[in-house]
Each structure stands twice: as C-alpha cells, then as structure tokens.
Design an enzyme around this catalytic site. Structure first.
Site, PDB file in Angstrom:
ATOM      1  N   SER A 261      14.168  36.198 -38.570  1.00  0.00           N
ATOM      2  CA  SER A 261      13.925  35.247 -39.653  1.00  0.00           C
ATOM      3  C   SER A 261      12.587  35.550 -40.302  1.00  0.00           C
ATOM      4  CB  SER A 261      13.974  33.819 -39.102  1.00  0.00           C
ATOM      5  OG  SER A 261      13.999  32.891 -40.152  1.00  0.00           O
ATOM      6  N   ASN A 262      12.052  34.633 -41.074  1.00  0.00           N
ATOM      7  CA  ASN A 262      10.749  34.834 -41.700  1.00  0.00           C
ATOM      8  C   ASN A 262       9.999  33.506 -41.752  1.00  0.00           C
ATOM      9  OD1 ASN A 262      11.397  33.458 -44.321  1.00  0.00           O
ATOM     10  ND2 ASN A 262      12.971  35.055 -44.335  1.00  0.00           N
ATOM     11  N   HIS A 263       8.795  33.521 -42.293  1.00  0.00           N
ATOM     12  CA  HIS A 263       7.911  32.347 -42.224  1.00  0.00           C
ATOM     13  C   HIS A 263       8.160  31.299 -43.301  1.00  0.00           C
ATOM     14  CE1 HIS A 263       5.416  33.841 -39.034  1.00  0.00           C
ATOM     15  NE2 HIS A 263       5.224  34.984 -39.669  1.00  0.00           N
ATOM     16  N   SER A 264       9.167  31.481 -44.153  1.00  0.00           N
ATOM     17  CA  SER A 264       9.364  30.529 -45.258  1.00  0.00           C
ATOM     18  C   SER A 264       9.538  29.096 -44.725  1.00  0.00           C
ATOM     19  CB  SER A 264      10.600  30.934 -46.059  1.00  0.00           C
ATOM     20  OG  SER A 264      10.958  29.895 -46.932  1.00  0.00           O
TER      21      SER A 264
END
Ligand code: CTP
Length: 398
Positions: A208-211
C-alpha cells in the site's frame, strides 16, 4: 425552491427568541430544504419540540439518549448537515461552545460538525456587551463561525438596545445568500476517488502507500456543499464518510477500477485523488506465506489498470477529467506529461518537497496545470480550502 436538496441543522438554545424558530423552519421547508432540529434542554421551556417536529417533519433531538434508550448519533447529525445554524444562541451556549465544553447534544454536534456554522445571538444588552461575551464571540469567529446579528430594538427585559435575535426573515435571507453563492455544481454528477489501495500478497499482507484520503474526502465534501450529486470511491482510510455523499468502499486497484468505470459513463466531473497502486502481486497466495517454507520469497508484480488513463480514452465531450500528480523531482514536467498522456483537463500537482503538504497533513500546497496554460501555484492552505480552489478551477470549465 432555492434550498432544494440543502440540509440545514437548526440548533435552538434557551432564549425567549426560541418562540420564533418554527417560523424560521417553515421558511426553510417552503424553499425545499431538509431541516433537522437539535434543542438544548433549556430551550424546551420556550418552544415545544412538538411544534418543531411538526414543521420540520423530522424528529427533534435534545439529549444524548432518547426516552426509548436509543443513542443519538451526534456525529451523524454533524456530518449530515450542509449548514449548522444555531438560532437563537445564548451567552451561556456561546461560552460553552467557545471552550469546547460538551455537556449537551447541541455542543457535541458543534464539535462534530464539518459544515459551516452560523449563529444568531439573543440576549440582553449588557450581557451582549460584557467582555466575556465579546471574547467568546471572537473565539467562535476564529473557529469560522459566521454571526447573524444581533439586531437592535426592544428587549425582553424592558430595556432597548443591541441583543435581539434577528427576525426569522433576516436569518432566512442570510442562509439563502450563503447557499446561492455556492451552488455552481447543482445537479452535476461528480465522481471523486480517495485514499490508498491495498494489493494483497496473501490473506494477511498487502502492498500500500501512505495516502490518508483527506484530500479526496475534502473534495467530496466541497462538491456536495456546492450542490453536486457526489459518488466517492474510497480505498481504506479510517475516515468517516462525508454525509450526503454516496460512498463506495474498495480495497484494491482492481476493485477501484471496476467501481469507477461502472459509474463513469453517467458522470460530469471526475477527480482522481486516490493514490492507486501501479503494480499488484502477480498472484496473491491463497494461504499465509510461511517463513519456514524455504528460500526468501521474491514478489513478482504485474501492472494494474491505469484508471485515469482509461477514463481519458473513454471521455466524451462535456466530461471533465482531473488527475493528481505526486512528484518528488522535475515536478512540473512530469505532471505535464501525465496531463497529456492521460488526456486530462487539468492536473493537480503536489510536491513531497513542500513543507506541510505531505501525507496525513491537514494542509496542502498545490499547483494546477491546465492544457496550454502557465502553472497556477497556490499557497499552503487547509485541505478544505484547497478543495474549493480546485472546484473553482473546474467550475470555470463547465
Ligand atoms: N492513477 C489511476 N490509476 C492507476 C494509477 C494512477 O487512476 N493505476 C491516477 C491517480 O489517481 C492520479 C494520477 O493517476 O490521479 C497520477 O498517478 P501517479 O501514480 O502519480 O502517476 P503515474 O502515471 O502512475 O506515474 P508515476 O507513478 O510514474 O509517477
């Protein structure tokens, strides 16, 4: 019907002026608004909940728990409203709201409300002039509260001067003016995406990512406030879905693609604020990958579908398409490339190099790049204000 589709939450506090509130509710209803009412216990001495539930056509709430032991969801009330109007507001309630004291349902709604708040004070002349009251008004104005009145005239005490609640017609006109200026997306169908996606490696792990999703949620709320019919396709964020917005929860880029492309043909404006994964595991393991299964596993990836690029190819004339670009180097050149390749109307550029514009932050600093135009740079602002800047640019295109 200038208030059709508008959701007004009316808070009523314990002042004699409360007897005028059924007239105010009737004015809103006649103009097409949906009205819900929250009363403080003291206000029930001045006007009955029965009068207000009859004219508003909705149950009236005044306590955290109803007589039938049902909990009243103050967060739902606070996020439902397009406008929270407290009329009349007493010196006592203003003091509580200014300090964050949360001992009534109305005060809890105030802390939960995400919409603009207006207040119409009502009190006696000297109470209104008192330094404490002046300070509380200043504090509330600092929270963004807009004050209507008070008016000058005869007061219940027999004195005459400043402190009367403005007449219902004046408050009504103020509310009409507030909504009139912000209905440029009335009837428009808008699609917003928000948050990260999760790409499963096995049933336990994901990429995933930090959004955080905050920017996309702020956009969805701003569109709704300006009259749009909003669909929000959201990856996992942990944020409360905005009231009045159709929210579709998805996990992976594939699910987001499916949900978006299903909605897209009927949409007038799309803003892709989601941080969609560009790659996903070629094959998600059906069972949890065990560390004693042998060698260190290598993760084979395959590209995901570029949702925005697909929309850019399928876009019909009249459909507005806006993308986001998060860059760390050669920001403007990279964003322009995406603008061209994905056939967008404009692109909103964020740079991770800008202070206060990072993940999870409540502020953002953007540059809007439109086809054939010079980049338009904006200062660091709250995400709600950034959202309205983006909507202003879209508004000019439709
Ligand atoms: N986007 C999308 N579908 C994807 C990847 C991205 O719709 N599979 C959208 C994002 O929502 C954003 C825009 O495309 O609005 C830009 O995404 P970004 O990942 O920054 O651009 P890429 O084209 O993927 O380029 P790169 O990762 O190389 O920077």
């Amino acid at each position: 019907m200038q208030l059709r589709g508008r959701k007004i939450l009316l808070g009523i506090t314990g002042s004699i002026a409360a007897y005028k509130t059924p007239d105010l509710v009737r004015l809103f209803i006649k103009e097409g608004a949906e009205v819900r009412v929250v009363m403080t216990p003291a206000s029930r001495e001045f006007v009955t909940p029965l009068s207000l539930s009859t004219v508003s056509r909705n149950p009236v709430e005044s306590a955290f728990v109803r007589d039938d032991d049902q909990w009243v969801n103050h967060v739902e009330l606070g996020t439902w409203a397009d406008l929270f109007l407290v009329a009349p507001v007493t010196a006592n309630t203003m003091a509580r709201l200014a300090t964050g004291i949360c001992d009534s349902l109305l005060a809890a709604v105030y802390l939960s409300a995400r919409c603009p708040v207006m207040m119409a004070p009502a009190m006696d002349l000297d109470m209104y002039r008192h330094t404490s009251t002046r300070q509380n008004i200043k504090t509330l104005a600092g929270h963004g509260v807009e004050f209507i009145g008070p008016a000058t005239g005869d007061l219940a005490s027999g004195l005459s001067g400043e402190g009367r609640m403005e007449e219902p017609e004046v408050i009504f006109a103020h509310v009409l003016g507030f909504f009139a200026g912000k209905s440029d997306f009335l009837g428009r169908k808008v699609l917003v995406t928000a948050g990260p996606t999760r790409e499963a490696i096995d049933p336990v792990r994901f990429i995933s990512n930090h959004s955080s999703g905050k920017m996309g949620y702020a956009l969805a709320e701003a569109f709704r406030m300006r009259g749009a019919d909003v669909t929000l396709v959201s990856g996992p964020t942990g944020l409360t879905p905005p009231g009045g917005v159709k929210t579709i929860a998805v996990e992976s880029a594939g699910q987001m693609h499916k949900a978006c492309m299903k909605a897209f043909p009927g949409i007038d404006v799309t803003v892709m604020a989601a941080a969609v994964a560009d790659y996903t595991p070629a094959k998600a393991a059906r069972n949890k990958i065990k560390k004693d299964a042998g060698d260190t596993p290598a993760l084979a990836l395959k590209p995901t579908e570029d949702i925005l690029a697909t929309m850019g190819r399928e876009k019909k004339s009249g459909q507005v398409l806006v993308g986001f670009a998060l860059e760390t180097t050669d920001e403007v050149a990279n964003a322009r490339k995406k603008l061209r390749n994905k056939n967008l109307d404009f692109i909103v550029l964020n740079s991770l190099r800008d202070q206060g514009a990072g993940f999870h932050s409540d502020t953002n600093k953007i540059t809007i790049i439109e086809k054939g135009k010079k980049p338009k740079r904006f200062p660091l602002k709250r995400k709600a204000d950034v959202a309205n800047d983006i909507l202003d640019s879209i508004s000019r295109l439709i």
